[in-house]
Structure formats: C-alpha cells, structure tokens
Design an enzyme around this catalytic site. Structure first.
Site, PDB file in Angstrom:
ATOM      1  N   GLY A   1      16.276  -7.597  -6.181  1.00  0.00           N
ATOM      2  CA  GLY A   1      16.443  -6.792  -7.207  1.00  0.00           C
ATOM      3  C   GLY A   1      16.062  -7.719  -8.710  1.00  0.00           C
TER       4      GLY A   1
ATOM      5  N   ASP B   1       1.569   3.741  -6.248  1.00  0.00           N
ATOM      6  CA  ASP B   1       2.923   3.904  -6.891  1.00  0.00           C
ATOM      7  C   ASP B   1       2.887   3.173  -8.052  1.00  0.00           C
ATOM      8  OD1 ASP B   1       2.576   1.785  -4.555  1.00  0.00           O
ATOM      9  OD2 ASP B   1       4.498   0.865  -5.579  1.00  0.00           O
TER      10      ASP B   1
END
Length: 474
Positions: free
Chosen positions: A137, A271
């Site tokens: 992340g 995406d």
C-alpha cells in the site's frame, strides 16, 4: 519544494474560496469502503502545488496544516469524514481481473473550484486497504517524483491530466524488485475531477448491480456535464447513451493529446481509464526520444500492446468495455454508434492539437492531416522527437523539403513569448528524469526538480491555453 503560482495554464481558474461538496457520499455504501489512513513514522513536506491549491481555496494553508491534512489525512473542514477506497474491476493487458480496487489509495475530499466544477482529492501510497492483496500500500519517493514530472509536463503540453497536488516523504524504507532497495517512501495526493473508471462500471456489470449502475451514470452526468449526442444519434435521450457519447469524445481527445505530446502512458488498462477523459496514474511512462510508433514504456509490455502508436487503439478498446458494461441498461446499437464516432473525433482532435502545438492556424481536416503526415516523415528521417520538432518549426519556421510544401498557406499564430527564441526546447526524457532523481537520492538536492518544474511551467505559459473540446466544459 513549494510550486508557486505561475501564469494561467490549462484549466486553472485562479484563486477561489474553499467550497466543500461531497456528492460521492451518496454512493459510498456500494462504490467503496471506508478505510483508516496509515500512521507514518515521519511527514516531511516535499512538494505542494499552490497553483492548484489556489483554485480550490487551499493555498493559504500553513505547512503544518498541509501536513495534517495531506499526510495524516485529518478531514478537511466540512468534507468527507473518512476516506473511501473505491471498488472496481478491470482488464489489465486485456485479461479481466476482478481482484483489484484502490489498493494503495483512497478518495478523501471533494470540493468545487471557482467555476463550480467538482474536484476530488485522492491519494497514492496512503497505506493498506481491502484491495491491497499482497502489496504494502506504499509509494516510493522516486515514484512520487516521477508523477510530479509527468503531470507537470503533460499539463504544459495541454493534456487533460490529473494534477500532482502534494508529495510528503513518510520516513519508511521500502523494498522493491524493480529499483534499488531499500528506498525512500512518500504519500502523494492528486487532484482530479473524478476517480470513476471504466473498471468501476465493469465491476457493477459483472455483479449485476443495475440500479447502482444507473445511479453512477446519473452521478457522472450531473457532476461532469457535457454536450448532448449528435441530433441523429440513436437513443440520444437515454442517460447511458449520453454518457457513452461523452466518454468517447473525451477519450478520443485524450488519445490525440498523447500522440501530439509524444507521450507513452505505458499501462492503458481499463481501470486506468477515467470516464472524464483525464489521464492519471503514472507508472512506467516515457516521452519519445525520437519518433517511433513501436516505442514502449513498460519493460513488461513484451507484445507492445501499449506502444506509442497503439495508444488510440488501446483507448478505443477500453471504450468498448464500457459499452459492454452499459449494455445492461440499454440496447447495444446506440452504444455501438457512439463508439463508431471515435475515429472521426480522434482525427479532428489530433489536427486541432497538432496545429496548436506547432503554432499555426488550422487549414481544415484534410490539409492538417497531410501536414501531420509530413511532420511524421520529417521526424523519422531526421531522427527527431516531437519536442525538438515542434520547437524547431514553431509557426512554420525552418521548414525544408516535403515539410515546406505541407506548410504552404499556413499562418503562424502570433506569440512573442521568449521561450520560442531560447536555445532548446523543454523535454522529459528518461536520462534527465533519472538525473533529477539521483540528485535527490544521492544528496537530498531538490533544486534540479524545482528548476525543472519552473521551466516546464514556463513552456506551458508559452503554449497558452490548449484547444479543449466542448465535452470538457465541466
């Protein structure tokens, strides 16, 4: 590094009051997941974009408050109380993947600019979310620096792009397999009109969430209005058809802007396609060192799927995936009719943008396309890149051979900006990008980055406002 306000460029509306407005919260229950920001061990402000902060009423924030909001992610006044990690699917190199979503980012604020347009503040590198999978992340500081450089250069060249709003170094050491490790970490904030992707609609279609898809169509039409479809377009009163036409117009212009800029995005997955037509999410990007349709940016793009010359095709393919998703709401023929407009819209966009960057008045589609063909030939023969070509021939100057004939009858746009009489054009080739990063990595010297941003913005001022089509009126 503070990026101070500069002359007005693409989309910049100047100073505006802070106007929080969060319509995305009405969709939040099914559009995303509330998440908690990561608590980073450090927060050192490295870049703040006061030009765009001014456009949304945030340029007066002291640095300490800037860090609180854009590294600690304390909610902005009257704004979203918690960040939202968005849900989406997508085709990645044309392989469908349902296991993606915001894996290292979230949307955490929305506000209006001085013209009343909605803008999101979203993150990259803000920590783990439900969609992080096996990743951490995080974002490397080098990745953040590269995103500053990409967005600043694209904006200066008239590409409709997200803006790098903030970069804050976060004090972690990250392990990466594709660069020397451990490496420094950062959290980036981007400013964009939307983070609604083609992949957002794909997810709703796969899960058969038709009512949610209708609500998302309505959201996009309300927040990002554009012109209606052509008068003879079938189904032109259907909201899904209206959105399809707008997406085709916007993404045809995006494809053309990449080609005129000589830019290779590298990862044009569905995406990474925003229905507002904004370019965003910069990973392995490159600018052309010389004209080469087969040039690729990503080392892992072995088949050249997203090579420079194949980008219009890739974007059109992604639009077809949007149409397939919207097929749950309307019949196919009106959606197909919208996609069939892409080639004509693209040709008009590329001629409009080419003449703008060259500094000449358009002579109509046929002549402008012939001029583009002559320019491509000149670049191939001279082993030139677009930056050098457009600078050398600004206003039609210094033409030779076939290019002289192609430019016959073209009038130069009057511009006396000193940039055009300088010794060389600005460019963003990989050697300079690496040198800018090396100065930071080896000596914590941010001056080359500061200087480059200033020089690129000066180039943008020399070009002036880009010829954005009416579909970007929101």
């Amino acid at each position: 590094m503070r990026a101070e306000p500069q002359p007005v460029l693409s989309g910049d509306q100047g100073a505006a009051p802070y106007r929080p407005d969060t319509p995305i919260q009405k969709l939040a229950d099914w559009l995303g997941d509330e998440v908690a920001p990561t608590e980073f061990p450090a927060a050192e402000l490295r870049f703040r974009n006061d030009r765009w902060a001014s456009a949304i009423g945030l340029s007066d924030l002291p640095d300490a408050d800037w860090v609180r909001h854009f590294a600690r992610f304390e909610p902005l006044p009257g704004n979203m109380p918690r960040p939202l990690a968005l849900r989406y699917h997508g085709h990645q190199f044309r392989v469908y993947n349902p296991d993606i979503g915001d894996g290292r980012g979230f949307t955490f604020a929305q506000q209006r600019d001085g013209a009343g347009r909605l803008l999101d503040l979203g993150t990259k590198g803000s920590g783990l979310t439900p969609y992080s999978r096996t990743a951490d992340g995080r974002l490397t500081l080098k990745g953040a620096v590269r995103e500053i450089l990409a967005t600043e250069m694209l904006e200066a060249l008239g590409v409709y792009t997200s803006k790098t709003f903030s970069v804050i170094e976060t004090g972690e050491e990250l392990e990466r397999g594709d660069e020397p490790s451990p490496t420094r970490s950062a959290v980036l904030v981007r400013l964009s009109h939307s983070h609604i992707r083609i992949g957002t609609f794909q997810r709703l279609a796969v899960l058969e969430e038709d009512e949610h898809m209708r609500a998302l169509v309505d959201y996009c039409l309300a927040q990002f209005p554009g012109p209606p479809p052509p008068a003879d377009a079938p189904g032109r009163d259907e909201p899904a058809v209206v959105l399809m036409h707008q997406a085709v117009e916007r993404l045809a212009d995006l494809a053309a802007s990449y080609m005129v800029a000589g830019f290779v995005h590298g990862v044009l997955n569905s995406d990474n396609m925003n229905v507002t037509g904004e370019s965003f999410d910069y990973g392995p990007w490159r600018w052309l060192p010389q004209w080469d349709p087969n040039f690729t940016a990503a080392y892992f793009d072995h088949a050249g799927l997203y090579a420079f010359g194949r980008q219009p095709e890739a974007i059109r393919w992604n639009l077809a995936q949007l149409a397939i998703s919207l097929r749950r709401l309307v019949e196919a023929p009106p959606l197909v009719a919208a996609i069939e407009r892409f080639p004509d819209l693209y040709h008009h966009a590329i001629t409009r943008r080419f003449c703008w960057r060259l500094g000449v008045e358009s002579q109509g589609l046929e002549r402008d396309m012939a001029l583009i063909g002559a320019a491509e030939h000149a670049m191939r023969e001279g082993q030139m890149g677009p930056d050098a070509f457009f600078f050398a021939h600004r206003g039609g100057r210094n033409a030779e051979g076939e290019l002289t004939e192609a430019l016959s009858g073209y009038s130069a746009v009057t511009d006396g900006h000193p940039y055009w009489s300088g010794p060389a054009p600005q460019s963003m080739l990989i050697d300079e990008v690496e040198a800018i990063w090396s100065a930071i990595a080896d000596g914590d010297n941010w001056q080359p980055l500061t200087d480059k941003v200033a020089a690129v913005r000066e180039m943008g001022a020399a070009h002036g406002q880009p010829p954005l089509p009416a579909c970007h009126s929101f």
